[in-house]
Design a protein around this motif. Structure first.
Motif, PDB file in Angstrom:
ATOM      1  N   THR A  90       0.843  -1.203   0.000  1.00  0.00           N
ATOM      2  CA  THR A  90       0.000   0.000   0.000  1.00  0.00           C
ATOM      3  C   THR A  90       0.877   1.252   0.000  1.00  0.00           C
ATOM      4  O   THR A  90       0.621   2.209  -0.732  1.00  0.00           O
ATOM      5  N   LYS A  99       3.941   1.518  -1.085  1.00  0.00           N
ATOM      6  CA  LYS A  99       4.607   1.628  -2.392  1.00  0.00           C
ATOM      7  C   LYS A  99       3.637   2.202  -3.432  1.00  0.00           C
ATOM      8  O   LYS A  99       4.007   3.076  -4.220  1.00  0.00           O
ATOM      9  N   ASP A 100       2.399   1.707  -3.414  1.00  0.00           N
ATOM     10  CA  ASP A 100       1.376   2.199  -4.353  1.00  0.00           C
ATOM     11  C   ASP A 100       1.151   3.695  -4.156  1.00  0.00           C
ATOM     12  O   ASP A 100       1.026   4.442  -5.123  1.00  0.00           O
ATOM     13  N   ASN A 101       1.089   4.118  -2.901  1.00  0.00           N
ATOM     14  CA  ASN A 101       0.836   5.531  -2.618  1.00  0.00           C
ATOM     15  C   ASN A 101       1.986   6.413  -3.087  1.00  0.00           C
ATOM     16  O   ASN A 101       1.753   7.521  -3.568  1.00  0.00           O
ATOM     17  N   GLN A 136      -6.276   9.070  -6.194  1.00  0.00           N
ATOM     18  CA  GLN A 136      -5.441   9.946  -5.363  1.00  0.00           C
ATOM     19  C   GLN A 136      -4.537   9.108  -4.457  1.00  0.00           C
ATOM     20  O   GLN A 136      -3.346   9.364  -4.335  1.00  0.00           O
ATOM     21  N   SER A 137      -5.133   8.100  -3.810  1.00  0.00           N
ATOM     22  CA  SER A 137      -4.361   7.239  -2.895  1.00  0.00           C
ATOM     23  C   SER A 137      -5.088   5.925  -2.661  1.00  0.00           C
ATOM     24  O   SER A 137      -6.259   5.788  -3.020  1.00  0.00           O
ATOM     25  N   VAL A 138      -4.378   4.971  -2.078  1.00  0.00           N
ATOM     26  CA  VAL A 138      -5.014   3.716  -1.669  1.00  0.00           C
ATOM     27  C   VAL A 138      -4.786   3.545  -0.164  1.00  0.00           C
ATOM     28  O   VAL A 138      -3.795   4.030   0.372  1.00  0.00           O
ATOM     29  N   SER A 139      -5.742   2.886   0.487  1.00  0.00           N
ATOM     30  CA  SER A 139      -5.565   2.689   1.934  1.00  0.00           C
ATOM     31  C   SER A 139      -6.183   1.371   2.380  1.00  0.00           C
ATOM     32  O   SER A 139      -7.070   0.836   1.718  1.00  0.00           O
ATOM     33  N   ASN A 140      -5.678   0.888   3.505  1.00  0.00           N
ATOM     34  CA  ASN A 140      -6.233  -0.337   4.086  1.00  0.00           C
ATOM     35  C   ASN A 140      -7.133   0.022   5.250  1.00  0.00           C
ATOM     36  O   ASN A 140      -6.732   0.793   6.124  1.00  0.00           O
ATOM     37  N   ARG A 146      -9.005  -3.059   1.052  1.00  0.00           N
ATOM     38  CA  ARG A 146      -8.274  -1.930   0.482  1.00  0.00           C
ATOM     39  C   ARG A 146      -9.236  -1.034  -0.309  1.00  0.00           C
ATOM     40  O   ARG A 146     -10.083  -1.539  -1.046  1.00  0.00           O
ATOM     41  N   SER A 179      -1.772  -2.607  -8.582  1.00  0.00           N
ATOM     42  CA  SER A 179      -0.429  -2.200  -8.151  1.00  0.00           C
ATOM     43  C   SER A 179       0.538  -2.173  -9.333  1.00  0.00           C
ATOM     44  O   SER A 179       1.337  -1.237  -9.469  1.00  0.00           O
ATOM     45  N   ILE A 232      -0.214   0.831 -11.558  1.00  0.00           N
ATOM     46  CA  ILE A 232       0.256   2.087 -10.949  1.00  0.00           C
ATOM     47  C   ILE A 232       1.775   2.211 -11.116  1.00  0.00           C
ATOM     48  O   ILE A 232       2.295   3.245 -11.515  1.00  0.00           O
ATOM     49  N   GLU A 233       2.461   1.099 -10.836  1.00  0.00           N
ATOM     50  CA  GLU A 233       3.929   1.088 -10.938  1.00  0.00           C
ATOM     51  C   GLU A 233       4.374   1.364 -12.376  1.00  0.00           C
ATOM     52  O   GLU A 233       5.278   2.164 -12.620  1.00  0.00           O
TER      53      GLU A 233
END
Lengths: 157, 151
Positions: free
Chosen positions: A140, A142-144, B109-113, B119, B140, B143-144
């Motif tokens: 998470t 790393k993704d952010n 904008q972002s990811v969160s747990n 997620r 993932s 995004i990478e």
């Protein structure tokens, strides 16, 4: 052929279930014949037992367990984690106790083997679970980082 | 290749004029970039038709056998299967994050747990969308890949 019904997909989705089934069959067969690994039977059993139990624990929890029960209801709800983890733990524990029970039919097991296995399994289960959670949080993070890179580049453009 | 660019605020719409002697792969690539830049989705809302730029779309959700197209502050309907939308929008940085949602990676904008270890993706307008565990890896990677592409 539609991939949905192909063998590839079956093995892709159920390989860990398959490993566990093969392992269970192996243990039963090994216990029944009791001559395949005569001299190192117990050591061999213990090694395979814990290796498979540890390998299958997180995978079972996150994917194969859901497939095993075909429970999309659980998968799509918010309580996924808090339901699937205890359920998987209990499922694995029952499986371990059952195998131990079957094993006891064919071989003299040390005294207190049930308690030892319960403690060992619980310890490793918690360890593996914490490991899986930490890896998840790292991903998470790393993704952010990557997302902020993307957003900052977009703002510049 | 000569490049001329003129800013003209009197224009109704942006346009690109390409003059070439022969249709080379490079020219074809320019066409492709121009087409991708302004990919239009024909959507509906309350009986009227709208042309929505794919770049303005935050996410697409499959609800009641139709696709709902979400922009920053509006929702449109598109009578097409999600699978078809996924194929159409695949080259435009849209990726599936659950069985019924396609998300525009540029708009995440972002990811969160959460406490339940579910997620979620927070979009640029503050909306939160659940990411299925099954599609986490793909998101993932996307995004990478995008971050590498842009750096």
């Amino acid at each position: 052929m539609n991939k949905r019904y192909s063998w590839d997909r079956f093995f892709e989705g159920n390989k860990f279930v398959l490993i566990c089934v093969i392992f269970t069959l192996f243990v039963i067969a090994e216990s029944v014949t009791n001559s395949i690994f005569d001299t190192v039977a117990y050591l061999n059993f213990e090694f395979v037992f814990w290796t498979i139990a540890l390998l299958s624990a997180p995978v079972f929890t996150f994917s194969a367990f859901q497939r095993l029960w075909q429970s999309n209801y659980i998968a799509e709800r918010d309580y996924l984690f808090w339901v699937s983890f205890p359920l998987h733990y209990l499922y694995s524990l029952v499986l371990i106790m059952l195998i131990t029970f079957l094993h006891g039919f064919f071989e003299q097991l040390p005294q207190g083997v049930y308690l030892t296995r319960f403690i060992t399994f619980t310890f490793f289960y918690v360890l593996v679970t914490i490991g899986a959670i930490v890896l998840d949080l790292m991903q998470t993070e790393k993704d952010n980082k990557n997302l902020s890179k993307i957003q900052s580049k977009l703002k510049i453009q | 290749m000569k490049l001329t660019a003129r800013k003209d605020i009197a224009l109704d719409d942006d346009y690109v004029d390409v003059r070439y002697r022969e249709l080379t792969p490079e020219i074809h690539q320019i066409f492709q970039i121009c087409e991708d830049a302004g990919y239009i989705l024909l959507c509906e809302k309350e009986g009227a038709q709208y042309r929505i730029d794919a770049n303005d779309v935050l996410y697409v959700e499959w609800v009641d056998s139709r696709c709902c197209v979400y922009t920053k502050d509006d929702v449109f309907i598109m009578p097409a299967p999600l699978k078809q939308m996924e194929e159409t929008l695949a080259g435009r940085h849209f990726i599936r994050i659950s069985r019924n949602v396609l998300v525009n990676v540029f708009k995440v904008q972002s990811v969160s747990n959460g406490l339940n270890f579910r997620r979620t993706a927070e979009m640029v307008n503050g909306e939160k969308i659940i990411i299925s565990r099954h599609y986490r890896g793909a998101l993932s990677k996307a995004i990478e890949h995008l971050a590498e592409e842009m750096s």
